[in-house]
Design a protein around this motif. Structure first.
Motif, PDB file in Angstrom:
ATOM      1  N   VAL A   1      24.202  -0.576  33.654  1.00  0.00           N
ATOM      2  CA  VAL A   1      25.335  -1.298  34.211  1.00  0.00           C
ATOM      3  C   VAL A   1      25.609  -2.564  33.417  1.00  0.00           C
ATOM      4  CG1 VAL A   1      26.296  -2.369  36.283  1.00  0.00           C
ATOM      5  CG2 VAL A   1      24.745  -0.422  36.505  1.00  0.00           C
ATOM      6  N   LEU A   2      26.884  -2.796  33.136  1.00  0.00           N
ATOM      7  CA  LEU A   2      27.344  -4.063  32.582  1.00  0.00           C
ATOM      8  C   LEU A   2      27.906  -4.887  33.725  1.00  0.00           C
ATOM      9  CD1 LEU A   2      28.375  -6.141  30.497  1.00  0.00           C
ATOM     10  CD2 LEU A   2      30.354  -4.627  30.120  1.00  0.00           C
ATOM     11  N   ASP A   3      27.325  -6.073  33.954  1.00  0.00           N
ATOM     12  CA  ASP A   3      27.897  -7.050  34.881  1.00  0.00           C
ATOM     13  C   ASP A   3      28.756  -7.976  34.029  1.00  0.00           C
ATOM     14  OD1 ASP A   3      28.546  -8.874  36.808  1.00  0.00           O
ATOM     15  OD2 ASP A   3      26.505  -9.532  37.225  1.00  0.00           O
ATOM     16  N   LEU A   4      30.058  -7.776  34.101  1.00  0.00           N
ATOM     17  CA  LEU A   4      30.997  -8.449  33.198  1.00  0.00           C
ATOM     18  C   LEU A   4      31.626  -9.648  33.909  1.00  0.00           C
ATOM     19  CD1 LEU A   4      32.405  -8.426  30.440  1.00  0.00           C
ATOM     20  CD2 LEU A   4      34.097  -6.842  31.407  1.00  0.00           C
TER      21      LEU A   4
ATOM     22  N   SER B   1      33.039 -12.244  26.487  1.00  0.00           N
ATOM     23  CA  SER B   1      34.118 -12.200  27.462  1.00  0.00           C
ATOM     24  C   SER B   1      34.592 -10.769  27.653  1.00  0.00           C
ATOM     25  CB  SER B   1      35.288 -13.069  27.002  1.00  0.00           C
ATOM     26  OG  SER B   1      35.920 -12.474  25.881  1.00  0.00           O
ATOM     27  N   ALA B   2      35.432 -10.577  28.665  1.00  0.00           N
ATOM     28  CA  ALA B   2      36.002  -9.251  28.901  1.00  0.00           C
ATOM     29  C   ALA B   2      36.898  -8.824  27.759  1.00  0.00           C
ATOM     30  CB  ALA B   2      36.793  -9.255  30.214  1.00  0.00           C
TER      31      ALA B   2
ATOM     32  N   ASP C   1      42.394 -11.170  31.011  1.00  0.00           N
ATOM     33  CA  ASP C   1      43.641 -10.754  30.369  1.00  0.00           C
ATOM     34  C   ASP C   1      43.546  -9.239  30.222  1.00  0.00           C
ATOM     35  OD1 ASP C   1      45.707 -10.070  28.677  1.00  0.00           O
ATOM     36  OD2 ASP C   1      45.302 -11.647  27.211  1.00  0.00           O
ATOM     37  N   LEU C   2      44.089  -8.521  31.200  1.00  0.00           N
ATOM     38  CA  LEU C   2      43.853  -7.073  31.258  1.00  0.00           C
ATOM     39  C   LEU C   2      44.449  -6.325  30.072  1.00  0.00           C
ATOM     40  CD1 LEU C   2      44.192  -6.168  35.049  1.00  0.00           C
ATOM     41  CD2 LEU C   2      42.123  -6.363  33.664  1.00  0.00           C
ATOM     42  N   GLY C   3      45.491  -6.876  29.460  1.00  0.00           N
ATOM     43  CA  GLY C   3      46.050  -6.227  28.285  1.00  0.00           C
ATOM     44  C   GLY C   3      45.044  -6.109  27.161  1.00  0.00           C
TER      45      GLY C   3
END
Length: 252
Positions: free
Chosen positions: A44-47, A91-92, A115-117
């Protein structure tokens, strides 16, 4: 997401220890919902891991977890209080992991800051095909009448608006071409607390951190009066009705 919203999401480092001391953890039922359909012991990645509130719930299950967090102050608390966890700066929008490295990406109280893009293809990149992306949001259970009244009362006095997702009104999630929506669950639970502890929790929210001391103190005075007079016992203790929203997607 506008740059000022991204910057707002980076305000928590100034109160990293208080954040870890006072913010709620995540109930097991919510983590069960987030990891449903994954392998028995997924990696699991906890981001956007912050100080490790979710990280510690995952490691308590014996899972293989890597935590990624951009804020150095938050990451320092995570490393101090979660010894032995693989914790990386990142970061994400720039995840420091190789392709297909994890079975699940979990994001506690942070997906609305991404920034979902830019983040969506990165999260898809580090997930194995069929892997799970789940966002988790803690908040008061707004099906309870006094929780709604308390929220309306405290919002009235704010000059700095609260974040919608932090209040449970919005759960942003990426879609195609990387992910397909896998549904949303709402887990309700109770958090034993006190008036002072609950106000200490609220003091770590972004609107409170960005308010002037005068504006923040005025809102807190109203909040204290409500909780003391309407909710808490003579010793200041009460059980906060909570809900955790879990929004899932699957990697295509």
């Amino acid at each position: 997401m506008p740059d000022d919203e991204v910057d707002r999401g980076r305000t928590f480092g100034a109160v990293a220890r208080a954040y870890d001391d006072h913010r709620p953890a995540y109930p097991d039922a919510a983590v069960d919902a987030a990891l449903a359909g994954t392998a028995e012991r997924p990696r699991v990645l906890d981001l956007g891991a912050g100080t490790g509130k979710l990280t510690r719930v995952l490691t308590a299950r014996g899972l293989d977890v890597v935590a990624v967090e951009p804020d150095p102050a938050m990451l320092a608390v995570l490393r101090e209080r979660s010894p032995g966890v693989e914790a990386r700066t990142g970061s994400a929008e720039g995840i420091p992991l190789p392709d297909g490295h994890v079975d699940a990406v979990l994001v506690g109280q942070a997906l609305h800051w991404f920034d979902l893009g830019r983040a969506a293809p990165e999260m898809a990149r580090v997930l194995r095909p069929g892997g799970v992306l789940a966002g988790l949001w803690n908040g008061g259970d707004d099906d309870v009448a006094w929780i709604r009244e308390f929220g309306e009362l405290t919002v009235r006095g704010r000059r700095v608006p609260g974040n919608p997702a932090g209040g449970g009104d919005a759960t942003p999630h990426p879609g195609s071409p990387w992910f397909v929506d896998d549904g949303e669950e709402r887990v309700t639970w109770g958090r034993p607390t006190t008036v002072d502890e609950h106000l200490a929790d609220i003091a770590t929210h972004s609107w409170a951190l960005l308010s002037t001391p005068q504006d923040r103190d005025a809102v807190f005075a109203v909040a204290r009066e409500f909780l003391t007079g309407r909710v808490a016992g003579p010793d200041g203790r009460f059980t906060m009705p909570m809900r955790t929203i879990v929004r899932r997607s699957r990697r295509l």
